[in-house]
Design an enzyme around this catalytic site. Structure first.
Site, PDB file in Angstrom:
ATOM      1  N   PRO A   9       0.794  -1.222   0.000  1.00 25.04           N
ATOM      2  CA  PRO A   9       0.000   0.000   0.000  1.00 25.04           C
ATOM      3  C   PRO A   9       0.830   1.278   0.000  1.00 25.04           C
ATOM      4  CG  PRO A   9      -0.207  -1.168   2.094  1.00 25.04           C
ATOM      5  CD  PRO A   9       0.479  -2.082   1.144  1.00 25.04           C
ATOM      6  N   ASN A  10       0.340   2.226  -0.798  1.00 25.86           N
ATOM      7  CA  ASN A  10       0.877   3.590  -0.874  1.00 25.86           C
ATOM      8  C   ASN A  10       2.214   3.700  -1.602  1.00 25.86           C
ATOM      9  OD1 ASN A  10      -1.326   4.809   0.580  1.00 25.86           O
ATOM     10  ND2 ASN A  10      -0.507   3.818   2.408  1.00 25.86           N
ATOM     11  N   ARG A  17       4.142  11.022  -1.993  1.00 27.43           N
ATOM     12  CA  ARG A  17       3.988  10.819  -0.555  1.00 27.43           C
ATOM     13  C   ARG A  17       5.285  11.184   0.187  1.00 27.43           C
ATOM     14  NH1 ARG A  17       4.624   4.447   1.249  1.00 27.43           N
ATOM     15  NH2 ARG A  17       3.863   5.307   3.212  1.00 27.43           N
ATOM     16  N   TYR A  22      10.553   9.372   1.678  1.00 29.13           N
ATOM     17  CA  TYR A  22      10.624   8.355   0.628  1.00 29.13           C
ATOM     18  C   TYR A  22      11.282   8.831  -0.670  1.00 29.13           C
ATOM     19  CZ  TYR A  22       7.443   6.012   3.823  1.00 29.13           C
ATOM     20  OH  TYR A  22       6.892   5.429   4.940  1.00 29.13           O
ATOM     21  N   ASN A  73       8.265  -5.125  -0.721  1.00 25.13           N
ATOM     22  CA  ASN A  73       8.117  -4.038   0.233  1.00 25.13           C
ATOM     23  C   ASN A  73       6.629  -4.016   0.589  1.00 25.13           C
ATOM     24  OD1 ASN A  73       7.829  -1.728   1.697  1.00 25.13           O
ATOM     25  ND2 ASN A  73       9.015  -0.423   0.315  1.00 25.13           N
ATOM     26  N   ALA A  76       2.969  -0.645   4.935  1.00 27.45           N
ATOM     27  CA  ALA A  76       2.483  -0.716   6.312  1.00 27.45           C
ATOM     28  C   ALA A  76       2.106  -2.138   6.731  1.00 27.45           C
ATOM     29  CB  ALA A  76       1.285   0.215   6.475  1.00 27.45           C
ATOM     30  N   HIS A  79       4.147  -4.324   9.235  1.00 29.92           N
ATOM     31  CA  HIS A  79       4.040  -4.232  10.694  1.00 29.92           C
ATOM     32  C   HIS A  79       2.783  -4.889  11.248  1.00 29.92           C
ATOM     33  CE1 HIS A  79       7.131  -1.411   9.615  1.00 29.92           C
ATOM     34  NE2 HIS A  79       6.262  -0.589   9.055  1.00 29.92           N
ATOM     35  N   GLU A  97      13.078  -8.732   1.932  1.00 31.43           N
ATOM     36  CA  GLU A  97      12.271  -7.589   2.370  1.00 31.43           C
ATOM     37  C   GLU A  97      13.035  -6.292   2.091  1.00 31.43           C
ATOM     38  OE1 GLU A  97      12.602  -7.407   6.629  1.00 31.43           O
ATOM     39  OE2 GLU A  97      10.868  -6.068   6.854  1.00 31.43           O
ATOM     40  N   HIS A  99      12.810  -1.944   2.586  1.00 35.60           N
ATOM     41  CA  HIS A  99      12.165  -0.706   3.034  1.00 35.60           C
ATOM     42  C   HIS A  99      13.010   0.458   2.560  1.00 35.60           C
ATOM     43  CE1 HIS A  99       9.279  -2.921   5.248  1.00 35.60           C
ATOM     44  NE2 HIS A  99      10.265  -3.625   5.776  1.00 35.60           N
ATOM     45  N   ILE A 100      12.333   1.402   1.924  1.00 41.48           N
ATOM     46  CA  ILE A 100      13.025   2.576   1.389  1.00 41.48           C
ATOM     47  C   ILE A 100      13.590   3.404   2.539  1.00 41.48           C
ATOM     48  CG2 ILE A 100      12.648   4.742   0.112  1.00 41.48           C
ATOM     49  CD1 ILE A 100      10.390   3.143  -1.437  1.00 41.48           C
ATOM     50  N   ARG A 106      12.507   4.952  13.059  1.00 43.89           N
ATOM     51  CA  ARG A 106      11.218   5.640  13.013  1.00 43.89           C
ATOM     52  C   ARG A 106      10.340   5.225  14.211  1.00 43.89           C
ATOM     53  NH1 ARG A 106       8.849   5.394   7.145  1.00 43.89           N
ATOM     54  NH2 ARG A 106       7.477   6.986   8.071  1.00 43.89           N
ATOM     55  N   ARG A 110       6.749   0.808  13.898  1.00 43.76           N
ATOM     56  CA  ARG A 110       7.442   0.312  12.700  1.00 43.76           C
ATOM     57  C   ARG A 110       8.591  -0.640  13.061  1.00 43.76           C
ATOM     58  NH1 ARG A 110       5.193   3.689   8.562  1.00 43.76           N
ATOM     59  NH2 ARG A 110       4.710   5.713   9.446  1.00 43.76           N
TER      60      ARG A 110
HETATM   61  C1  DQA Z   1       8.057   1.403   4.109  1.00 44.37           C
HETATM   62  C2  DQA Z   1       8.059   1.642   5.618  1.00 44.37           C
HETATM   63  C3  DQA Z   1       6.692   1.338   6.209  1.00 44.37           C
HETATM   64  O1  DQA Z   1       6.708   1.566   7.605  1.00 44.37           O
HETATM   65  C4  DQA Z   1       5.645   2.247   5.582  1.00 44.37           C
HETATM   66  O2  DQA Z   1       4.374   1.934   6.093  1.00 44.37           O
HETATM   67  C5  DQA Z   1       5.673   2.199   4.109  1.00 44.37           C
HETATM   68  C6  DQA Z   1       6.952   2.181   3.416  1.00 44.37           C
HETATM   69  C7  DQA Z   1       9.388   1.809   3.451  1.00 44.37           C
HETATM   70  O3  DQA Z   1       9.590   1.451   2.307  1.00 44.37           O
HETATM   71  O4  DQA Z   1      10.198   2.519   4.073  1.00 44.37           O
HETATM   72  O5  DQA Z   1       4.629   2.263   3.451  1.00 44.37           O
HETATM   73  O6  DQA Z   1       7.886   0.020   3.871  1.00 44.37           O
END
Ligand code: DQA
Length: 147
Positions: A9-10, A17, A22, A73, A76, A79, A97, A99-100, A106, A110
């Protein structure tokens, strides 16, 4: 070698965003960057992005018998989602896995990653280059399998 890159998501909102967290690169340029890395490395790559947990689970299940590695990735869902962890464990495809952002620096919420328990490695806080590093980890491992 066939690698599936899954974004949760997102992540389709990259570039829009929270650019301070990011970065300013958008989702399409991320895909282009990954595709050209795949070409350089001589592997094939497919992409999937969804904002829905079940769709991510479905895609991981569909990868069974087709893909040799997954870069994920989960956004959210990292978590919260035991279902995505279980899917990765169910198919047994080597998964990395990504994460950007550096989630370790953080919010407290997270700090938990369910998916990590099903992954061969994690690449955290290296921006979008982390996807390329994750691919390299999978490629390196697959060479190990040949021996
Ligand atoms: C993320 C970190 C997550 O906590 C967040 O919810 C994201 C992006 C990252 O790529 O840093 O959507 O996975």
């Amino acid at each position: 070698m066939k690698i599936l890159v899954i974004n949760g998501p997102n992540l389709n909102m990259l570039g829009i965003r929270e650019p301070g967290i990011y970065g300013s690169e958008n989702y399409n340029s991320l895909l282009e960057k990954i595709s050209s890395h795949a070409k350089e490395k001589g592997v094939s790559v497919d992409f999937f992005q969804s904002n829905h947990e079940g769709a991510l689970v479905d895609k991981i299940q569909e990868a069974y018998g087709i893909f040799d590695g997954i870069v994920i990735n989960p956004g959210a869902y990292t978590h919260t989602s035991i279902a995505i962890l279980d899917a990765v464990k169910a198919v047994g495809i080597p998964t990395v896995e990504v994460h950007i952002s550096d989630v370790s620096k953080r919010e407290d919420f997270r700090q938990i990653s369910y998916i990590r328990l099903g992954c061969v490695a994690s690449v955290i806080g290296h921006g979008t280059d982390g996807y390329l590093e994750a691919m390299d980890i999978l490629i390196e491992r697959s060479h190990g399998d040949d021996c």
